[in-house]
Every structure is written in structure tokens, then in C-alpha cells.
Design a protein around this motif. Structure first.
Motif, PDB file in Angstrom:
ATOM      1  N   PRO A 142      -1.252   7.745  14.508  1.00  0.00           N
ATOM      2  CA  PRO A 142      -0.429   6.577  14.188  1.00  0.00           C
ATOM      3  C   PRO A 142       0.501   6.821  13.005  1.00  0.00           C
ATOM      4  N   ARG A 143       1.730   6.323  13.147  1.00  0.00           N
ATOM      5  CA  ARG A 143       2.684   6.400  12.028  1.00  0.00           C
ATOM      6  C   ARG A 143       2.654   5.070  11.282  1.00  0.00           C
ATOM      7  N   ALA A 144       2.638   5.147   9.978  1.00  0.00           N
ATOM      8  CA  ALA A 144       2.561   3.918   9.168  1.00  0.00           C
ATOM      9  C   ALA A 144       3.683   2.947   9.520  1.00  0.00           C
ATOM     10  N   THR A 145       4.891   3.483   9.748  1.00  0.00           N
ATOM     11  CA  THR A 145       6.035   2.587   9.988  1.00  0.00           C
ATOM     12  C   THR A 145       5.900   1.825  11.315  1.00  0.00           C
ATOM     13  N   GLU A 146       4.975   2.276  12.179  1.00  0.00           N
ATOM     14  CA  GLU A 146       4.783   1.567  13.446  1.00  0.00           C
ATOM     15  C   GLU A 146       3.626   0.572  13.356  1.00  0.00           C
ATOM     16  N   ASP A 178      -5.156  -3.456 -10.932  1.00  0.00           N
ATOM     17  CA  ASP A 178      -4.784  -4.033  -9.640  1.00  0.00           C
ATOM     18  C   ASP A 178      -3.702  -3.151  -9.015  1.00  0.00           C
ATOM     19  N   PHE A 179      -3.866  -2.846  -7.745  1.00  0.00           N
ATOM     20  CA  PHE A 179      -2.916  -1.904  -7.120  1.00  0.00           C
ATOM     21  C   PHE A 179      -2.065  -2.615  -6.070  1.00  0.00           C
ATOM     22  N   ALA A 180      -0.906  -2.010  -5.779  1.00  0.00           N
ATOM     23  CA  ALA A 180       0.082  -2.660  -4.909  1.00  0.00           C
ATOM     24  C   ALA A 180      -0.278  -2.543  -3.432  1.00  0.00           C
ATOM     25  N   LEU A 181      -0.201  -3.665  -2.754  1.00  0.00           N
ATOM     26  CA  LEU A 181      -0.389  -3.692  -1.296  1.00  0.00           C
ATOM     27  C   LEU A 181       0.978  -3.755  -0.614  1.00  0.00           C
ATOM     28  N   TRP A 182       1.860  -4.554  -1.204  1.00  0.00           N
ATOM     29  CA  TRP A 182       3.219  -4.711  -0.674  1.00  0.00           C
ATOM     30  C   TRP A 182       4.182  -4.594  -1.842  1.00  0.00           C
ATOM     31  N   LYS A 183       5.133  -3.695  -1.749  1.00  0.00           N
ATOM     32  CA  LYS A 183       6.050  -3.468  -2.867  1.00  0.00           C
ATOM     33  C   LYS A 183       7.384  -4.141  -2.570  1.00  0.00           C
ATOM     34  N   ALA A 184       7.736  -5.077  -3.427  1.00  0.00           N
ATOM     35  CA  ALA A 184       8.991  -5.813  -3.216  1.00  0.00           C
ATOM     36  C   ALA A 184      10.167  -4.834  -3.243  1.00  0.00           C
ATOM     37  N   ARG A 185      11.164  -5.139  -2.424  1.00  0.00           N
ATOM     38  CA  ARG A 185      12.339  -4.256  -2.293  1.00  0.00           C
ATOM     39  C   ARG A 185      13.077  -4.124  -3.634  1.00  0.00           C
ATOM     40  N   VAL A 186      13.395  -2.871  -3.944  1.00  0.00           N
ATOM     41  CA  VAL A 186      14.223  -2.609  -5.135  1.00  0.00           C
ATOM     42  C   VAL A 186      15.409  -1.757  -4.679  1.00  0.00           C
ATOM     43  N   PRO A 187      16.512  -1.716  -5.457  1.00  0.00           N
ATOM     44  CA  PRO A 187      17.707  -0.991  -4.986  1.00  0.00           C
ATOM     45  C   PRO A 187      17.414   0.462  -4.613  1.00  0.00           C
ATOM     46  N   ASP A 188      16.507   1.139  -5.354  1.00  0.00           N
ATOM     47  CA  ASP A 188      16.204   2.542  -5.053  1.00  0.00           C
ATOM     48  C   ASP A 188      15.621   2.748  -3.654  1.00  0.00           C
ATOM     49  N   ASP A 189      15.091   1.689  -3.058  1.00  0.00           N
ATOM     50  CA  ASP A 189      14.493   1.833  -1.715  1.00  0.00           C
ATOM     51  C   ASP A 189      15.559   2.023  -0.631  1.00  0.00           C
ATOM     52  N   GLY A 225       8.381 -11.572   1.420  1.00  0.00           N
ATOM     53  CA  GLY A 225       9.734 -11.116   1.094  1.00  0.00           C
ATOM     54  C   GLY A 225       9.943  -9.685   1.585  1.00  0.00           C
ATOM     55  N   GLU A 226      11.190  -9.211   1.462  1.00  0.00           N
ATOM     56  CA  GLU A 226      11.490  -7.851   1.935  1.00  0.00           C
ATOM     57  C   GLU A 226      10.780  -6.829   1.056  1.00  0.00           C
ATOM     58  N   GLY A 227      10.369  -5.769   1.691  1.00  0.00           N
ATOM     59  CA  GLY A 227       9.681  -4.741   0.910  1.00  0.00           C
ATOM     60  C   GLY A 227       9.059  -3.699   1.814  1.00  0.00           C
ATOM     61  N   ARG A 228       8.083  -3.004   1.291  1.00  0.00           N
ATOM     62  CA  ARG A 228       7.424  -1.938   2.059  1.00  0.00           C
ATOM     63  C   ARG A 228       5.960  -1.857   1.631  1.00  0.00           C
ATOM     64  N   PRO A 229       5.125  -1.282   2.506  1.00  0.00           N
ATOM     65  CA  PRO A 229       3.698  -1.265   2.178  1.00  0.00           C
ATOM     66  C   PRO A 229       3.366  -0.224   1.116  1.00  0.00           C
ATOM     67  N   GLY A 230       2.254  -0.432   0.415  1.00  0.00           N
ATOM     68  CA  GLY A 230       1.701   0.605  -0.456  1.00  0.00           C
ATOM     69  C   GLY A 230       0.990   1.620   0.431  1.00  0.00           C
ATOM     70  N   TRP A 231       0.745   2.789  -0.099  1.00  0.00           N
ATOM     71  CA  TRP A 231       0.152   3.875   0.698  1.00  0.00           C
ATOM     72  C   TRP A 231      -1.276   3.528   1.161  1.00  0.00           C
TER      73      TRP A 231
END
Ligand code: AMP
Ligand code: ZN
Length: 481
Positions: free
Chosen positions: A115-119, A188-199, A209-215
Motif C-alpha cells: 500500500p502507498r500512503a497517498t492512496e 505530542d506528535f503530529a497526526l495531520w500537518k496543516a498545509r504550509v507554503p513549503d509543501d 483543513g488542507e494538509g498532509r498526514p504525519g508519517w
């Protein structure tokens, strides 16, 4: 005999018993590659170890469902995508394909699921929502969602199952946003990282909100989706115990209230010339680097399989060079057995079996049952090879040819059984470069159409490239000069 494995969870060697009531099936998850570069031989040590575990479980009669994820979105990948001015899929696709090519070159069985994380973004979001609903996760001012260790502990759960952690060093409410951090910074560790310009373009919409998952959450979501909320075996390199695996346990058990994994297996690290591998020290090797030096995937596999998985392994180029002679000895014996056995039919229930084969099977299994004691397993293989001396076998020691063929076929069947675990195969075709195979096949076609002149030219060309070709009743045989 029962298989015993060291379980990081209990810090003890335990009988392996799957959760399945029939005791037949095993769900196994190994954290896969982060596809931001070619995998190095340290990574390969861990993946070859996972392959050994799977193969041995199958040898023991279990039906194994082997899952290995592809981490195709995390901090390091995003940084590289940005630096290379490319897209996530284009960037990770290249390294994923290279990883799978290397996996095959190393003789590893392909996992049943990759499985790919993005899927799995929908599953990841659903898991985070569950944690929020249970009060264990919260959205912080920066828009990211974090896992609260204090709230998790408040539910009677145990953070620190794989490693002893010092909670006195933990400052409640502090957060860690990066995917990798040290034991000293439990927070406390990140589950969902809010979108930042570097993304850049790497983000997904979500209820937070927009963002990406933590590893860490990626592996919890993918493993439970494919294997269920509780499963048998989870593997990885020892560096993943904290924070990655500790966080996987916390997220999964926090969301389901059920034990996540029954047996945790961790492979020790590989060093090169006694040092941690690093590009700046010049002791960093990918499989491709070693192949460019003329080594084969099979030789690298053989070397990696020689050390016990819980011992640190010191890789050296001399060590890799040294396995050639050992492999050649095995190959010579197996080739001789093949020649003598020919196509002799074999009845495993009736045909004579030699003491050497019986001893090999018993010793090999006893060794691997004992927390995968590969040194003892190799000792049994080398003893068996010594007992199958090619010269003695060729002379046949007065055996009638029919009996000799059956004995050889029986030994060959024993080897093939053992090799289901070792995965060395015979001298594999991959050892012969594609260009040489093409020339040899063309030459064979010329011979079949009686174009002997052209066949001879091709033989000379093969010789110039360092390969001799012998014609045998079973077809042409290539030999490296
Ligand atoms: P990564 O692609 O960095 O996520 O790592 C993939 C796997 O390789 C993980 O299971 C790591 O624990 C493992 N690994 C990383 N470095 C080494 C090393 N030097 N020796 C053995 N395993 C390693
Ligand atoms: Zn993982």
C-alpha cells in the motif's frame, strides 16, 4: 517444534502463536521504504530479514499475508520534491520502481500488498477523526492535529511499550511537528500537518483543513486496513522502535481500544567498516553501487543472511568478496546433483532418503526455530555440502546409475526445500547479463537452423566478453571465465 522469536514487546523469547484460532494464517507488516532515494544496504538488511521471516513462516506451514507499505509522503520526500522542482508522484514513482527492482535482484519475495500512503488518505483521516472523537487527539493553533500522550495515558493506555521512556523529561503540552525525533523529546506528535507554503502542491483536503498526514499515522492506517485492527507480526529496523513504532501502537490502540500487534520483531543495524553509514564518510552503499562493482544481488543476499538479525552486522567489501567462494562451493554441489539426477522421477514417500538429508532438515529447522539462529542453520547447510562432495558423487562409488540418480534427486529435493527459506536459487540467470543472454540465445537459434558459421562468430564474441559456452544434451551452458 514450535518457532520461538524474540518479542520486543515482552523483551523475551516467546513461542510464536498467531491470533488466528486455526493457527494457520499469519498477518505480517513490515515498514517499507521511504521512497526519496535508492535504498541503501542498511535498509536492505532489514528487508532481507523480513523476507527470511516470511519464508520461514511459510516453510513452517503458515499461510502468510505479507504487507509492506510504501511511504510516499513525509518530510524528507516533500523537501526533495521541492528541491527537484518535480511532482510527488513523478519523484516517488522513480524510487519505488527502483526499490522493487532491487528487491527482486536480492531474491526477496514480493509482499502480497504494497500500500502507498497517498492512496490511504481517507483511512488516515478516518483514524484521526476517531482519535479526536475519543479525546486523544486535538487540533492546535497552527491548524495541525496532534496526538495527546497525557490523554492517551489517562485512558489507561501505556505509552512506552517497546522502550522504557522517562516521562519526567516530558513537558506536557509540548508538541513535535517533525516525523523523526529523539527519545529525549517525547511530546505530542503530529497526526495531520496543516498545509504550509513549503509543501507546494502536496496537500489534501480534510475536515481539519488542507494538509498532509504525519508519517506514523500512515502505517497505523495502512496496516489495520489490510490486516485488521489486531494482527500477528510487525517488523522493522531497530531505529524504528521510537518514535515510529511507539506512535503506531499509541494511535492504533488509542483508536480501537484493542491490542495492535502481538509480536514485534526488530532487526539490528548494519554498519560499514564498523561505522554508521554516511555519504560524507564515503562508506555509503546502495545495492546499485555494489552491482556496479561487479557483485550480484544473490551475493549481497547471501552475505546479509549470514548474521543473526539481532546482532549488529559489520559490512565490508572484503566480506562480500569472501562469499563468492562459499557460494561457488554450494553451486558446484547443486549443479552436480542436477546433472546426476537428470529428470529422474521421485516418490518422496518411497524413495530412499540419506541420513545426510534427514540430518540437514532436522538441524536446519531446529536452528531457525530458535529465534532464527542463522549461524547454526548455515553450519547444517555447510555440513550437508561437505557430505555431497561433487567429485565423490561423480565417481558414484560403485552405485548403480539408477540408484545414484534417485539419490541425487532426493538430495536435490531436500536442497530445494531448504532453499525455499534461503532464497538463493540455483546459479540464477540474473547472474548472466542480459546482453550475454541475447548473444547466447541468438547462437542457439543459429545452431538450430544449422548456420554454424554465424554460431561460431557469436561464440567468439561471447569469449571476448568473458563467457564460454558449452553445448550439453540439455542445451547450452554459459560459464563466466
Ligand atoms: P527508511 O526507508 O529510512 O524508512 O528505512 C527503511 C527500513 O530500513 C527501516 O525498517 C529502517 O529501520 C531500516 N534501516 C535504516 N537504516 C538501517 C541500517 N543501517 N541497518 C539496518 N536497517 C536499517
Ligand atoms: Zn511504519
Amino acid at each position: 517444534m514450535a518457532l520461538k522469536l524474540f518479542n520486543t514487546l515482552t523483551r523475551s523469547i516467546q513461542d510464536f502463536a498467531p491470533l488466528d484460532a486455526t493457527g494457520k494464517t499469519v498477518g505480517m507488516y513490515c515498514c517499507g521504504p521511504t521512497v526519496y532515494d535508492f535504498a541503501h544496504i542498511g535498509n536492505w538488511r532489514t528487508f532481507v530479514f523480513a523476507d527470511l521471516v516470511r519464508r520461514y513462516l511459510e516453510f513452517k506451514g503458515y499461510a502468510v499475508l505479507h504487507v509492506m507499505n510504501i511511504t510516499d509522503v513525509e518530510d524528507k520526500i516533500i523537501k526533495r520534491v521541492r528541491e527537484n522542482k518535480t511532482t510527488l508522484r513523478e519523484f516517488t514513482g522513480k524510487y519505488e520502481a527502483a526499490f522493487l527492482d532491487d528487491l527482486r535482484a536480492l531474491g526477496c519475495l514480493e509482499p502480497h500488498h504494497k500500500p502507498r500512503a497517498t492512496e490511504y488518505i481517507a483511512e488516515i483521516i478516518a483514524l484521526i477523526e476517531k482519535l479526536i472523537a475519543r479525546g486523544i487527539a486535538y487540533q492546535a493553533q497552527d491548524g495541525s492535529v496532534y496526538f495527546s500522550i497525557i490523554k492517551y495515558q489517562g485512558c489507561g493506555c501505556n505509552y512506552g511499550q517497546l522502550l522504557k521512556l522517562n516521562f519526567d523529561e516530558m513537558r506536557a503540552g509540548e508538541r513535535v511537528a517533525s516525523d523523526e525525533y529523539e527519545k529525549e523529546s517525547i511530546a505530542d506528535f503530529a497526526l495531520w500537518k496543516a498545509r504550509v507554503p513549503d509543501d507546494g502542491d502536496v496537500f489534501w483536503p480534510s475536515p481539519f483543513g488542507e494538509g498532509r498526514p504525519g508519517w506514523h499515522i500512515e502505517c497505523s492506517a495502512m496496516s489495520m486496513k489490510v490486516l485488521g485492527e489486531s494482527f500477528d507480526l510487525h517488523l522493522g529496523g531497530e531505529d524504528l522502535k521510537f518514535p515510529h513504532h511507539e506512535d503506531e501502537i499509541a494511535q492504533s490502540e488509542g483508536a480501537t481500544g484493542k491490542p495492535f500487534v502481538k509480536h514485534w520483531l526488530h532487526g539490528a543495524h548494519l554498519l560499514v567498516e564498523g561505522k554508521k553509514m554516511s555519504k560524507s564518510l564515503g562508506n555509503y552503499f546502495t545495492l546499485r553501487d555494489l552491482m556496479a562493482k561487479g557483485f550480484t544481488g544473490r551475493e549481497v543476499r547471501f552475505l546479509l543472511l549470514k548474521a543473526h538479525y539481532r546482532d549488529t552486522f559489520n559490512f565490508t567489501l572484503e566480506g562480500l568478496q569472501g562469499v563468492r567462494a562459499e557460494l561457488a562451493r554450494i553451486d558446484e554441489t547443486i549443479t552436480t546433483l542436477r546433472e546426476i539426477a537428470g529428470n529422474t522421477p521421485l516418490d518422496l514417500n518411497k524413495d530412499y532418503d540419506s541420513k545426510h538429508n534427514v540430518v540437514l532438515m532436522a538441524d536446519f529447522e531446529k536452528a531457525l526455530d530458535s529465534d532464527l539462529n542463522v549461524s547454526a542453520a548455515w553450519a547444517s547447510v555447510h555440513q550437508w555440502i561437505r557430505n555431497h562432495n561433487p567429485v565423490d558423487m561423480r565417481i558414484g562409488k560403485g552405485l548403480n546409475p539408477d540408484f545414484a540418480a534417485k539419490t541425487a534427486a532426493r538430495s536435490l529435493a531436500t536442497w530445494e526445500h531448504v532453499d525455499q527459506v534461503l532464497g538463493l536459487g540455483g546459479r540464477p540467470l540474473e547472474d548472466v547479463p542480459a546482453e550475454i543472454m541475447v548473444l547466447a540465445n541468438d547462437r542457439q537459434k543459429c545452431r538450430e537452423t544449422k548456420d554454424f558459421k554465424h554460431a561460431d562468430t557469436l561464440r567468439k564474441l561471447l569469449l571476448e566478453k568473458g563467457w564460454s559456452v558449452e553445448d550439453s544434451p540439455k542445451g547450452p551452458k554459459l560459464k563466466k571465465l
